[in-house]
Write a protein that holds these residues in place. Structure first.
Motif, PDB file in Angstrom:
ATOM      1  N   TYR A 167       0.782  -1.337   0.301  1.00 44.16           N
ATOM      2  CA  TYR A 167      -0.118  -0.271  -0.160  1.00 44.16           C
ATOM      3  C   TYR A 167       0.958   1.219   0.358  1.00 44.16           C
ATOM      4  O   TYR A 167       0.679   2.112  -0.358  1.00 44.16           O
ATOM      5  CB  TYR A 167      -0.887   0.380   1.520  1.00 44.16           C
ATOM      6  CG  TYR A 167      -2.155   1.298   0.845  1.00 44.16           C
ATOM      7  CD1 TYR A 167      -2.933   0.130   0.577  1.00 44.16           C
ATOM      8  CD2 TYR A 167      -1.893   2.533   1.714  1.00 44.16           C
ATOM      9  CE1 TYR A 167      -4.618   1.467  -0.223  1.00 44.16           C
ATOM     10  CE2 TYR A 167      -2.678   3.040   1.090  1.00 44.16           C
ATOM     11  CZ  TYR A 167      -4.222   2.404   0.717  1.00 44.16           C
ATOM     12  OH  TYR A 167      -5.234   3.653   0.136  1.00 44.16           O
ATOM     13  N   THR A 172      -4.119   3.292  -3.601  1.00 45.54           N
ATOM     14  CA  THR A 172      -4.851   4.962  -4.340  1.00 45.54           C
ATOM     15  C   THR A 172      -5.588   5.489  -3.679  1.00 45.54           C
ATOM     16  O   THR A 172      -6.571   6.319  -4.025  1.00 45.54           O
ATOM     17  CB  THR A 172      -5.768   3.598  -5.192  1.00 45.54           C
ATOM     18  OG1 THR A 172      -6.469   3.062  -3.911  1.00 45.54           O
ATOM     19  CG2 THR A 172      -5.399   3.047  -6.429  1.00 45.54           C
ATOM     20  N   THR A 173      -5.077   5.458  -2.326  1.00 45.42           N
ATOM     21  CA  THR A 173      -6.177   7.015  -1.000  1.00 45.42           C
ATOM     22  C   THR A 173      -4.949   7.185  -0.804  1.00 45.42           C
ATOM     23  O   THR A 173      -4.161   6.114   0.417  1.00 45.42           O
ATOM     24  CB  THR A 173      -7.409   6.597  -0.451  1.00 45.42           C
ATOM     25  OG1 THR A 173      -7.961   6.115  -1.494  1.00 45.42           O
ATOM     26  CG2 THR A 173      -7.896   7.510   0.335  1.00 45.42           C
ATOM     27  N   GLU A 174      -5.007   8.763  -0.394  1.00 42.70           N
ATOM     28  CA  GLU A 174      -3.705   8.900   0.856  1.00 42.70           C
ATOM     29  C   GLU A 174      -4.190   8.916   1.816  1.00 42.70           C
ATOM     30  O   GLU A 174      -5.329   9.331   2.626  1.00 42.70           O
ATOM     31  CB  GLU A 174      -3.178  10.622   0.274  1.00 42.70           C
ATOM     32  CG  GLU A 174      -2.433  11.159   0.773  1.00 42.70           C
ATOM     33  CD  GLU A 174      -1.396  10.514   0.333  1.00 42.70           C
ATOM     34  OE1 GLU A 174      -0.273  10.552   0.473  1.00 42.70           O
ATOM     35  OE2 GLU A 174      -0.703  10.867  -0.969  1.00 42.70           O
ATOM     36  N   LEU A 175      -3.454   7.869   2.747  1.00 42.22           N
ATOM     37  CA  LEU A 175      -3.976   7.864   3.538  1.00 42.22           C
ATOM     38  C   LEU A 175      -2.526   7.452   4.879  1.00 42.22           C
ATOM     39  O   LEU A 175      -1.401   7.205   4.566  1.00 42.22           O
ATOM     40  CB  LEU A 175      -4.859   6.589   4.265  1.00 42.22           C
ATOM     41  CG  LEU A 175      -5.803   5.739   3.634  1.00 42.22           C
ATOM     42  CD1 LEU A 175      -6.060   5.390   3.757  1.00 42.22           C
ATOM     43  CD2 LEU A 175      -6.946   6.985   4.674  1.00 42.22           C
ATOM     44  N   THR A 179      -1.140   3.965  10.670  1.00 41.81           N
ATOM     45  CA  THR A 179      -2.145   4.203  11.461  1.00 41.81           C
ATOM     46  C   THR A 179      -2.450   2.503  10.996  1.00 41.81           C
ATOM     47  O   THR A 179      -3.544   1.931  11.140  1.00 41.81           O
ATOM     48  CB  THR A 179      -3.300   4.962  10.800  1.00 41.81           C
ATOM     49  OG1 THR A 179      -3.035   6.457  11.573  1.00 41.81           O
ATOM     50  CG2 THR A 179      -4.267   4.732  11.841  1.00 41.81           C
ATOM     51  N   ILE A 180      -2.084   2.757   9.358  1.00 47.24           N
ATOM     52  CA  ILE A 180      -2.833   1.101   8.460  1.00 47.24           C
ATOM     53  C   ILE A 180      -1.783   0.423   8.880  1.00 47.24           C
ATOM     54  O   ILE A 180      -1.996  -1.302   9.256  1.00 47.24           O
ATOM     55  CB  ILE A 180      -2.303   1.676   6.661  1.00 47.24           C
ATOM     56  CG1 ILE A 180      -3.822   2.278   6.403  1.00 47.24           C
ATOM     57  CG2 ILE A 180      -2.623  -0.371   6.455  1.00 47.24           C
ATOM     58  CD1 ILE A 180      -3.537   2.739   4.938  1.00 47.24           C
TER      59      ILE A 180
ATOM     60  N   ALA B  37      -9.866  -2.568   7.712  1.00 46.91           N
ATOM     61  CA  ALA B  37      -8.923  -1.859   7.686  1.00 46.91           C
ATOM     62  C   ALA B  37      -9.392  -0.886   6.509  1.00 46.91           C
ATOM     63  O   ALA B  37      -8.797  -0.245   6.535  1.00 46.91           O
ATOM     64  CB  ALA B  37      -7.513  -2.301   8.001  1.00 46.91           C
ATOM     65  N   LYS B  40     -11.953   1.535   7.096  1.00 49.75           N
ATOM     66  CA  LYS B  40     -11.840   2.111   8.061  1.00 49.75           C
ATOM     67  C   LYS B  40     -11.623   3.804   7.668  1.00 49.75           C
ATOM     68  O   LYS B  40     -10.961   4.118   6.658  1.00 49.75           O
ATOM     69  CB  LYS B  40     -10.351   2.312   9.293  1.00 49.75           C
ATOM     70  CG  LYS B  40     -10.866   2.454  10.323  1.00 49.75           C
ATOM     71  CD  LYS B  40      -9.471   1.800  11.263  1.00 49.75           C
ATOM     72  CE  LYS B  40      -8.906   2.788  12.469  1.00 49.75           C
ATOM     73  NZ  LYS B  40      -7.793   2.615  13.442  1.00 49.75           N
ATOM     74  N   THR B  54     -12.772   9.266   4.291  1.00 54.16           N
ATOM     75  CA  THR B  54     -11.594   9.158   3.053  1.00 54.16           C
ATOM     76  C   THR B  54     -11.001   7.289   4.184  1.00 54.16           C
ATOM     77  O   THR B  54     -10.745   7.091   4.932  1.00 54.16           O
ATOM     78  CB  THR B  54     -10.174  10.130   3.668  1.00 54.16           C
ATOM     79  OG1 THR B  54     -10.766  10.671   3.729  1.00 54.16           O
ATOM     80  CG2 THR B  54      -9.276   9.892   2.246  1.00 54.16           C
ATOM     81  N   CYS B  55     -11.394   6.363   3.086  1.00 57.25           N
ATOM     82  CA  CYS B  55     -10.715   5.379   3.326  1.00 57.25           C
ATOM     83  C   CYS B  55      -9.947   4.861   2.073  1.00 57.25           C
ATOM     84  O   CYS B  55      -9.594   4.866   1.109  1.00 57.25           O
ATOM     85  CB  CYS B  55     -11.689   4.564   3.578  1.00 57.25           C
ATOM     86  SG  CYS B  55     -12.880   3.955   2.622  1.00 57.25           S
ATOM     87  N   MET B  56      -9.190   3.537   2.230  1.00 61.47           N
ATOM     88  CA  MET B  56      -8.532   2.578   0.691  1.00 61.47           C
ATOM     89  C   MET B  56      -9.600   1.940   0.383  1.00 61.47           C
ATOM     90  O   MET B  56      -9.371   1.888  -1.177  1.00 61.47           O
ATOM     91  CB  MET B  56      -7.800   0.951   1.922  1.00 61.47           C
ATOM     92  CG  MET B  56      -6.344   1.341   2.795  1.00 61.47           C
ATOM     93  SD  MET B  56      -5.381   0.032   3.052  1.00 61.47           S
ATOM     94  CE  MET B  56      -5.530  -0.620   5.098  1.00 61.47           C
ATOM     95  N   GLN B  58     -11.740   3.812  -1.220  1.00 60.81           N
ATOM     96  CA  GLN B  58     -12.558   4.734  -2.061  1.00 60.81           C
ATOM     97  C   GLN B  58     -12.668   4.194  -3.617  1.00 60.81           C
ATOM     98  O   GLN B  58     -13.101   4.083  -4.444  1.00 60.81           O
ATOM     99  CB  GLN B  58     -12.123   5.923  -2.109  1.00 60.81           C
ATOM    100  CG  GLN B  58     -13.026   6.523  -0.883  1.00 60.81           C
ATOM    101  CD  GLN B  58     -12.261   7.813  -0.304  1.00 60.81           C
ATOM    102  OE1 GLN B  58     -10.911   8.271  -0.162  1.00 60.81           O
ATOM    103  NE2 GLN B  58     -12.755   8.937   0.250  1.00 60.81           N
ATOM    104  N   GLN B  59     -11.322   3.520  -4.202  1.00 62.66           N
ATOM    105  CA  GLN B  59     -10.868   3.584  -5.416  1.00 62.66           C
ATOM    106  C   GLN B  59     -11.074   2.109  -5.478  1.00 62.66           C
ATOM    107  O   GLN B  59     -10.714   1.668  -7.545  1.00 62.66           O
ATOM    108  CB  GLN B  59      -9.324   3.442  -5.295  1.00 62.66           C
ATOM    109  CG  GLN B  59      -8.859   5.616  -5.439  1.00 62.66           C
ATOM    110  CD  GLN B  59      -9.596   6.342  -6.371  1.00 62.66           C
ATOM    111  OE1 GLN B  59      -9.954   6.228  -7.977  1.00 62.66           O
ATOM    112  NE2 GLN B  59     -10.121   7.806  -5.636  1.00 62.66           N
TER     113      GLN B  59
END
Lengths: 239, 124
Positions: A167, A172-175, A179-180, B37, B40, B54-56, B58-59
């Motif tokens: 990841y 694909t998402t800014e996170l 935390t992950i 996760a 989340k 916002t989360c993983m 989304q896409q």
């Protein structure tokens, strides 16, 4: 969205990084076939088929680990104990490929990622621990059960962190990655304990009924050469 | 020393079929560790569509095999959930054993004498 998703879906990690890991997985599986053939004889081949079928079945059994969070066995350590590292990685891969193609679980684009995490990293980590622990612990049903439990817990957490690396490379998402990593590690310690219990009961049962079918009891001898693929000479092996 | 392997394999497959065919219906339906996760940070409506955050996932894109007759561990056309899940599980066990076992059988090492392969039973 799907009701039942157990593996990485399409679009979570971008196409480029997914493609890189698909290539990595393909190369690693070729090596596993090559090295695994040394282990695969008339007895291990059907056993490996059974191990794959059993892992498929147990992966359907999601157990609750936290409110709203479940988990299921990944199976790498279980496979290592029963059929060895190379064939074991192939067993888990077989399950993941069938789940992806027939059951729409784990994206096709993400198949390389899922194979890398669960079949390669999970199995490799499990193997290193099993090989190490069985040099200390007795080769009894109990010893092999403890080995399977400990190796499962650690290998599941390591596999979960491999996802975090993927990841980080192509999410694909800014996170926030920390935390992950924390969320994944926390859930997967608990999932690993569940997996460890299942793996321990399974290998202890096989070790009791048919110890000759447990790869880990045939190999990893205390006096054996460090390379398990090469059988140690039978003569003169006095401890 | 060569005990019958067939009975052990048959017994193991029976256990696997029972787990996938019966016990699977009692499995938790919560998202697993990875899925949880990935979700989340987002909020979802009753149909599981993202309503905010916002989360993983989304896409996330649809699965290429979403129209497979066995998609999501069920059998298309069987409305009874217990039957649908259970039968898909038994089918999955059978297919995995057939394909996995078949491939392993095809690539196995042939013609090796059993002596070069240390059998645990002899020295245990």
């Amino acid at each position: 969205m799907n009701g039942v998703a157990m593996h990485i879906a399409n679009g979570i990690v971008n196409a480029q990084v997914s493609a890189i890991f698909a290539a990595v997985a393909a190369a690693a599986l070729a090596i596993c076939v090559w090295r695994g053939r040394a282990d695969l004889d008339d007895r291990l081949a059907p056993m490996a088929g059974l191990v794959a079928a059993f892992i498929f079945a147990v992966q359907m059994l999601n157990f609750q680990v936290l409110p709203g969070v479940s988990g299921h066995l990944l199976g790498g350590t279980l496979a290592v104990v029963l059929v060895g590292p190379w064939v074991g990685a192939l067993c888990v891969s077989t399950v993941l490929i069938i789940q992806c193609l027939l059951f729409a679980d784990g994206g096709l684009t993400a198949l390389g990622l899922n194979i890398t995490n669960m079949a390669l990293v999970g199995t490799a980590a499990g193997y290193l621990l099993v090989a190490g622990l069985l040099r200390i612990l007795p080769k009894t049903p109990r010893g092999v059960a403890i080995t399977a439990f400990v190796a499962s817990v650690v290998s599941v957490v390591i596999a979960s962190q491999m996802f975090v690396i993927e990841y980080a490379l192509g999410g694909t998402t800014e996170l926030n990655l920390t935390t992950i990593a924390g969320t994944m590690a926390g859930a997967h310690v608990l999932i690993g304990i569940g997996e460890g219990l299942i793996a321990a009961v399974t290998v202890a049962t096989v070790a009791r009924v048919r110890p000759d079918l447990v790869y880990a009891l045939r190999r990893f001898r205390k006096t054996a050469s460090p390379v398990p693929a090469v059988p140690a000479p039978a003569v003169g092996g006095v401890a | 020393m060569k005990k019958r392997l067939g009975w052990f394999i048959a017994g193991g497959l029976l256990v696997a079929a029972l787990l996938a065919g019966v016990v699977s219906s009692f499995a938790s339906s919560s998202p697993d560790g990875l899925d949880a996760a990935a979700r989340k940070g987002c909020t979802f409506d009753a149909d599981d569509n993202i309503t905010g955050g916002t989360c993983m996932v989304q896409q996330e894109q649809d699965h290429q095999m979403k129209d497979s007759p066995l998609a999501d561990y069920g059998i298309k056309g069987i409305d009874n959930e217990f039957l649908s899940t259970g039968l898909s599980g038994v089918l999955g066990v059978a297919v995995t054993f057939a394909i996995g076992g078949g491939v392993f059988w095809l690539v196995r090492r042939r013609g090796g004498s059993s002596n070069e392969h240390t059998e645990g039973a002899t020295s245990a």
